[in-house]
Structures are given as structure tokens and as C-alpha cells.
Motif scaffolding. Structure first.
Motif, PDB file in Angstrom:
ATOM      1  N   THR A  70      -7.939  -2.302   1.620  1.00  0.00           N
ATOM      2  CA  THR A  70      -8.123  -1.989   0.080  1.00  0.00           C
ATOM      3  C   THR A  70      -9.389  -3.248  -0.448  1.00  0.00           C
ATOM      4  O   THR A  70      -9.144  -4.355  -0.075  1.00  0.00           O
ATOM      5  CB  THR A  70      -7.062  -2.386  -0.705  1.00  0.00           C
ATOM      6  OG1 THR A  70      -6.428  -3.494  -0.302  1.00  0.00           O
ATOM      7  CG2 THR A  70      -5.888  -1.220  -0.484  1.00  0.00           C
ATOM      8  N   GLY A 101     -11.926   0.646  -3.391  1.00  0.00           N
ATOM      9  CA  GLY A 101     -10.819   1.391  -3.278  1.00  0.00           C
ATOM     10  C   GLY A 101     -10.366   1.216  -1.710  1.00  0.00           C
ATOM     11  O   GLY A 101     -10.526   0.278  -1.078  1.00  0.00           O
ATOM     12  N   LEU A 102      -9.729   2.631  -1.377  1.00  0.00           N
ATOM     13  CA  LEU A 102      -9.328   2.588   0.202  1.00  0.00           C
ATOM     14  C   LEU A 102     -10.326   2.780   1.037  1.00  0.00           C
ATOM     15  O   LEU A 102     -11.259   3.285   0.807  1.00  0.00           O
ATOM     16  CB  LEU A 102      -8.372   3.725   0.171  1.00  0.00           C
ATOM     17  CG  LEU A 102      -6.863   3.451  -0.460  1.00  0.00           C
ATOM     18  CD1 LEU A 102      -6.255   4.769  -0.388  1.00  0.00           C
ATOM     19  CD2 LEU A 102      -6.081   2.475   0.236  1.00  0.00           C
ATOM     20  N   ILE A 105       0.865  -1.087   0.023  1.00  0.00           N
ATOM     21  CA  ILE A 105       0.017  -0.052  -0.085  1.00  0.00           C
ATOM     22  C   ILE A 105       0.997   1.282  -0.191  1.00  0.00           C
ATOM     23  O   ILE A 105       1.002   1.976   1.036  1.00  0.00           O
ATOM     24  CB  ILE A 105      -0.985  -0.014   1.020  1.00  0.00           C
ATOM     25  CG1 ILE A 105      -1.635  -1.346   1.369  1.00  0.00           C
ATOM     26  CG2 ILE A 105      -2.046   1.312   0.970  1.00  0.00           C
ATOM     27  CD1 ILE A 105      -2.463  -1.403   2.631  1.00  0.00           C
TER      28      ILE A 105
END
Length: 315
Positions: A302, A306-307, A248
Motif C-alpha cells: 500500500t 493505493g494498492l 490490509i
């Protein structure tokens, strides 16, 4: 006095989200108070730190919109400065050789809480007869150097945690490792003073180190900065976000096409800062106060969307 903050990354790998979040909060804290920001590359560990990672850190910071007013000399080029600090401590009889191995120390004094490190010297090296100490050094035994800390360490008034009072005997601090490299605590105390740092904003994992570093600064007759330890980003396993949780990294997020203002917005939101739409760091300066951030640690994941940042309920 002008507020001077700093960001001090270790170039042992790509910058990840936790590094970026701490950098953002440190930058906002300094800028909101009309202060300066210093960048310092902490590359003490020659085996793990690489020049290309230092270049990448600078690129990632610029991409995020985090600038700095000065860059101090990298730690790998400051051995003479650290040796001079050690010489002053030696002259006062505060430094001694510790022949304990890392395993000796780890087994005898495992950390007792978050951010704490193995404490002290388990085999009484501080009390060795001088002749025995000389014999062991002459025989080629590898030794770290420790500095004798006060029995009672100073309390530190952290801007987010309040008064941090050390509990029990902290043990003496390693200031030079047995492989000859200067230890982190010595370097960071000397460098913060040299860089004129007034305010240190960093992760909660270093909270327990603050009283020890304050004690060392006083022994060296150096100023003690104001400390603020911010909540950490955690991996899915609940441990501090690190490379073991997967890649990440800021570089990979950049490569995925995410816009820097959207990532800054997400990082700001994870600290409880309201940021609608895409926000640059400069857009968050007005009205920012570090003391008002969300002080809970945050888990980052994730997934297909997305995040995702989830605040951890600490009870």
C-alpha cells in the motif's frame, strides 16, 4: 458429477486480501464449470476463533459479490463426527498416543520446504510397549493422537503444479491434539467428503499437505478431491500475507471507500485475469479457466496511490 468447490475461512481475525483472492479464484473455478460453492467456517481453534469474525467473513464475501449455495456446519459443532472417524481408525489399530511435546517435534523435524509441517514423532511413541503407554496415560501425561500413514504416500495430480510426489518419510499425522482439539487435517478431510467437495482450490502454502490428506482420505475410505494450489499474496517481507504485515483487511478497505468492483478488478488483475474498469465476480465467469492464471506469487503493498500488486520473478 456436479463440480462442488468450497471456501473454508478460519474466523481468527478479519478477512484479508489473500483470503479474498483465494476465495475469488475458488468461486470462479466452480461457477465457470457450472458448479456449486460451499462455505465452511473452520473454527477448530476455540481460543483464536470468534463468532463475530465469522459474521464479518460472510459480510465481506457478500460485499465482494461472492455467493454460496450452502453453508456446512461449523467445525466447532462437529466433534462427534470427527470422533466417529477416529473410532474407525482405532478399530484398525491405526491410531496411537504420541507423548512428544510441540518443541520435541519442532526441534527434531523442522519443515523442509514451503507449506511443510514438522514431521513424525521423534521419540518413537508408535513403538512403546502397551503397558508403558497405559502407565503414562494413567499418570496423566498429555498425548496427541497420531494416525499411522503408509510408508509411501500417494502422489497427487495438482491442476496447476502437475504431479506432486512426496519425498522421503512423511511421518505419522496428528489427528487430535494434546489439548483434545481435533487436528486440521482430520477435520478438513472428513468435512470435504461430507460436503461433497469435488475440487479444492486453496493457497500454495498447503501444497505439501495434499498427499498426506489424500492418504488419510483413503484410510477413511473417503473420496479424494481434485486439488489446485494457487499462488499466494505475499507481504513486503516476502512471506505469506498475514496480520503481522499490517491491517490490509477487507473491512478496512470497505471503510476507506473503495468500491467492491474495483477491488475485485485489482484482485483479478493480480492473478493475470484481464478485467477492465470495475468488474464484479459474475463478469469474470465467462471464459475463466483456472489453469490459465498467472502462477507467480504476488507481493502486495500500500502506498500513496493505493494498492499495488507486483508479481514475483521466481527465476
Amino acid at each position: 458429477m456436479t463440480v462442488t468447490g468450497r471456501f473454508a475461512p478460519s474466523p481468527s481475525g478479519p478477512m484479508h486480501l489473500g483470503n479474498a483472492r483465494s476465495a475469488l479464484l475458488a468461486w470462479l473455478d466452480a461457477r465457470a464449470r457450472g458448479g456449486r460453492v460451499v462455505l465452511r467456517i473452520e473454527d477448530l481453534d476455540r481460543d483464536r476463533c470468534r463468532p463475530e469474525y465469522a459474521v464479518a467473513v460472510r459480510d465481506d464475501l457478500r460485499w465482494l459479490g461472492l455467493d454460496w449455495d450452502a453453508e456446512s456446519t461449523a467445525q466447532s459443532r462437529r466433534d462427534a463426527v470427527y470422533e466417529a472417524a477416529l473410532a474407525g481408525l482405532r478399530e484398525r489399530g491405526l491410531v496411537y498416543e504420541c507423548f512428544c511435546t510441540r518443541r520435541d517435534v519442532a526441534v527434531a523435524s523442522a519443515p523442509h520446504g514451503p507449506g511443510e509441517e514438522p514431521r513424525g514423532c521423534p521419540r518413537g511413541c508408535a513403538d512403546l510397549d502397551p503397558a508403558e503407554r497405559r502407565r503414562r496415560v494413567d499418570a496423566g501425561e498429555r498425548a496427541a493422537l497420531r494416525v499411522r500413514l503408509p510408508a509411501v504416500l500417494p502422489a497427487v495430480d495438482d491442476r496447476l503444479h502437475g504431479l506432486v510426489v512426496p519425498s522421503g518419510d512423511s511421518g505419522d499425522m496428528v489427528v487430535r491434539r494434546s489439548d483434545g482439539l481435533h487436528a486440521y487435517h482430520l477435520a478438513v478431510v472428513v468435512d470435504d467428503a461430507a460436503d461433497g467437495v469435488t475440487d479444492v482450490v486453496r493457497g500454495d502454502d498447503l501444497l505439501a499437505s495434499a498427499p498426506r490428506q489424500a492418504a488419510l482420505a483413503r484410510l477413511l475410505d473417503l473420496p479424494v478431491p481434485a486439488y489446485a494450489h494457487v499462488p499466494l499474496l505475499l507481504g513486503p517481507d516476502g512471506a505469506r500475507l498475514a496480520k503481522r504485515h499490517g491491517a490490509i483487511s477487507i473491512a478496512e478497505l470497505r471503510g476507506s471507500g473503495i468500491a467492491p468492483d474495483m477491488l475485485v478488478t485489482a484482485l483479478a488483475g493480480s492473478a493475470g485475469l484481464g478485467a477492465d474498469g470495475g468488474a464484479r465476480p459474475i463478469d469474470l465467469v465467462e471464459g475463466f479457466a483456472l489453469e490459465r492464471i498467472d502462477r507467480r506469487p504476488v507481493t502486495v503493498r500500500t502506498d500513496s496511490s493505493g494498492l499495488r500488486f507486483d508479481a514475483v520473478n521466481c527465476g
